[in-house]
Enzyme design. Structure first.
Site, mmCIF file in Angstrom:
data_model
loop_
_atom_site.group_PDB
_atom_site.id
_atom_site.type_symbol
_atom_site.label_atom_id
_atom_site.label_comp_id
_atom_site.label_asym_id
_atom_site.label_seq_id
_atom_site.Cartn_x
_atom_site.Cartn_y
_atom_site.Cartn_z
ATOM 1 N N ARG A 278 9.060 -4.599 -13.349
ATOM 2 C CA ARG A 278 9.039 -5.318 -12.039
ATOM 3 C C ARG A 278 7.711 -6.144 -12.069
ATOM 4 O O ARG A 278 6.643 -5.779 -11.810
ATOM 5 C CB ARG A 278 9.045 -4.498 -10.854
ATOM 6 C CG ARG A 278 9.559 -4.706 -9.400
ATOM 7 C CD ARG A 278 9.046 -3.992 -8.648
ATOM 8 N NE ARG A 278 7.307 -3.994 -8.086
ATOM 9 C CZ ARG A 278 6.881 -3.098 -7.654
ATOM 10 N NH1 ARG A 278 7.414 -1.960 -7.616
ATOM 11 N NH2 ARG A 278 5.501 -3.151 -7.433
ATOM 12 N N HIS A 282 6.633 -4.922 -4.846
ATOM 13 C CA HIS A 282 7.958 -4.376 -4.641
ATOM 14 C C HIS A 282 9.000 -5.048 -3.918
ATOM 15 O O HIS A 282 10.184 -5.249 -4.021
ATOM 16 C CB HIS A 282 7.752 -2.821 -4.183
ATOM 17 C CG HIS A 282 8.768 -1.971 -3.431
ATOM 18 N ND1 HIS A 282 9.704 -1.579 -4.282
ATOM 19 C CD2 HIS A 282 9.163 -1.974 -2.248
ATOM 20 C CE1 HIS A 282 10.579 -0.978 -3.660
ATOM 21 N NE2 HIS A 282 10.435 -0.823 -2.174
ATOM 22 N N TYR A 291 -2.503 -1.633 -6.440
ATOM 23 C CA TYR A 291 -2.023 -0.410 -7.193
ATOM 24 C C TYR A 291 -1.899 -0.675 -8.783
ATOM 25 O O TYR A 291 -1.641 0.009 -9.442
ATOM 26 C CB TYR A 291 -1.193 0.405 -6.559
ATOM 27 C CG TYR A 291 0.186 -0.107 -6.486
ATOM 28 C CD1 TYR A 291 1.121 -0.288 -7.142
ATOM 29 C CD2 TYR A 291 0.331 -0.645 -5.101
ATOM 30 C CE1 TYR A 291 2.428 -0.996 -7.144
ATOM 31 C CE2 TYR A 291 1.810 -1.473 -4.853
ATOM 32 C CZ TYR A 291 2.605 -1.368 -5.856
ATOM 33 O OH TYR A 291 3.867 -2.278 -5.561
#
Ligand code: TPP
Ligand code: MG
Length: 378
Positions: A278, A282, A291
């Site tokens: 990805r 998100h 993160y």
């Protein structure tokens, strides 16, 4: 068993192994046909030998990305709700949509834009849905896949639904398959294991595609499961499982095609783990920089599925820079028409929120709908 990070192609004789043999040997194979520089690894499957046959797949991948960028821009300027980008996952998405027959049924999550576009869902409808209007899931366009399921935002809840759909095909003796697409995170859910088990026991025409994009929001793949591969989860259910390079559209299409032919002829379910990444946040409500290390994302950009296929097509003389410029202009114009149609659609009435969940509304909701009706008429 190979580790998921190793992406060497399995020899053809291994790829075509019988399902029972794979299960008995406890083996999972990972298939790749095009390397990240667009060079073929060994011989290509028959459908891919003529490079021009891959151009429609490239066009669909490019449209998915261009549409995706426009959708993110609409959200950033307050004209769309939260939107989940599929940047980096276009090869897997487009291959799923392209390998499916019109009569098959797709049950996917919120990141299946590429598959939905290829299946005939309109860009205007996808925008409506992410703009908060359930009419976007009605799939009313001329080529609409009317029996495909609406986007499933709750993780893995559509896996048991896919079992139901596949069971119906089997009961009716229809040569159709259900395709259940879900993420690496979803593969930890009970719904997923229950669906796998039922599909195996009943030998249903159901193909699971686990899109392993390495992240479930901020949870990395290695914290998601101790299993070496997610594909091997199929083995416990007596199902054949395999890994493919999810950034190689040829590998994903080839695996889907084999699995779907098998399912439609009554030879049972299959699980494909597509290894991808990805590249985006998100959703537009996330900031992945909190993160993920920038260097990791940049390394993954080098594996981009679009540039890989484009390089291959260009080397084969099937795609030029002029083709690219023309394609982008065509897509920009189609996307702007869809955006204008979306923005010109009147917002649904507040009472529409009661319309799509129940065949017959429970009493309490019936009462609430009545109250909203009174508000609306003021
Ligand atoms: C039942 C349920 N639990 C939690 C969530 C919150 N949630 C939204 S996306 C997500 C992560 C899903 O990760 P994955 O299955 O890998 O799919 P991806 O987003 O990476 O495509 C979670 C936990 C949810 N939508 N539904
Ligand atoms: Mg994921």
């Amino acid at each position: 068993m190979r580790k998921s990070v190793e992406l060497s192609p399995a020899p053809p004789e291994q790829r075509s192994r019988d399902a029972r043999e794979c299960v008995a040997r406890f083996e999972v194979y990972c298939t790749r046909f095009l390397d990240p520089d667009g060079r073929p690894c060994g011989s290509l499957p028959a459908f891919a030998r003529d490079a021009s046959a891959l151009v429609p797949l490239y066009r669909a991948m490019a449209l998915t990305r261009q549409f995706d960028q426009r959708a993110v821009a609409l959200q950033r300027t307050g004209r769309l709700g939260t939107y989940p980008s599929s940047e980096g996952q276009e090869a897997t998405e487009v291959a799923v949509g392209a390998a499916m027959a019109r009569d098959d049924v797709l049950l996917g999550t919120y990141r299946e834009t590429g598959a939905m576009l290829v299946r005939g869902v309109e860009m205007r409808e996808i925008l409506l849905y992410w703009g908060g209007d359930e009419r976007g899931m009605a799939y009313t366009g001329p080529n609409a896949p009317r029996e495909d399921f609406p986007v499933a935002v709750p993780i893995a809840t559509h896996a048991p639904h896919a079992v139901g759909v596949a069971y119906a095909f089997k009961l009716r003796n229809q040569p159709r398959a259900a395709v259940c697409v879900l993420g690496d995170g979803a593969s930890s859910k009970g719904d997923f294991y229950e669906a796998l088990n039922a599909a195996g026991v009943w030998q249903l025409p159901l193909v699971f595609v686990v899109v392993n994009n390495q992240w479930a929001i901020s949870v990395p793949r290695e914290m998601q499961s101790r299993a070496q591969t997610l594909a091997q989860k199929a083995i416990a259910a007596g199902i054949e499982g395999e890994q493919v390079d999810g950034n190689d559209v040829i590998a994903v299409y080839d695996a889907l095609d084999r699995a779907l032919v098998k399912a439609r002829r009554g030879d049972g379910p299959h699980l494909i783990e597509a290894l991808t990444y990805r590249l985006s946040d998100h959703t537009t409500a996330d900031d992945a920089r909190r993160y993920r290390a920038a260097g990791d994302v940049e390394r993954q950009r080098a594996l981009d599925p679009l540039s890989r296929l484009r390089l291959y097509l260009a080397n084969e003389g099937a795609w030029t820079d002029a083709d690219e410029t023309k394609l982008r202009a065509e897509h920009a114009s189609a996307i702007e028409s869809a955006v204008n149609a979306y923005l010109a659609t009147d917002a649904p009435a507040p009472s529409a929120m009661f319309e799509h969940l129940f065949e017959r509304l429970p009493t309490a909701l019936e009462r609430q709908r009545g109250e909203i009706g009174t508000e609306e008429s003021r």
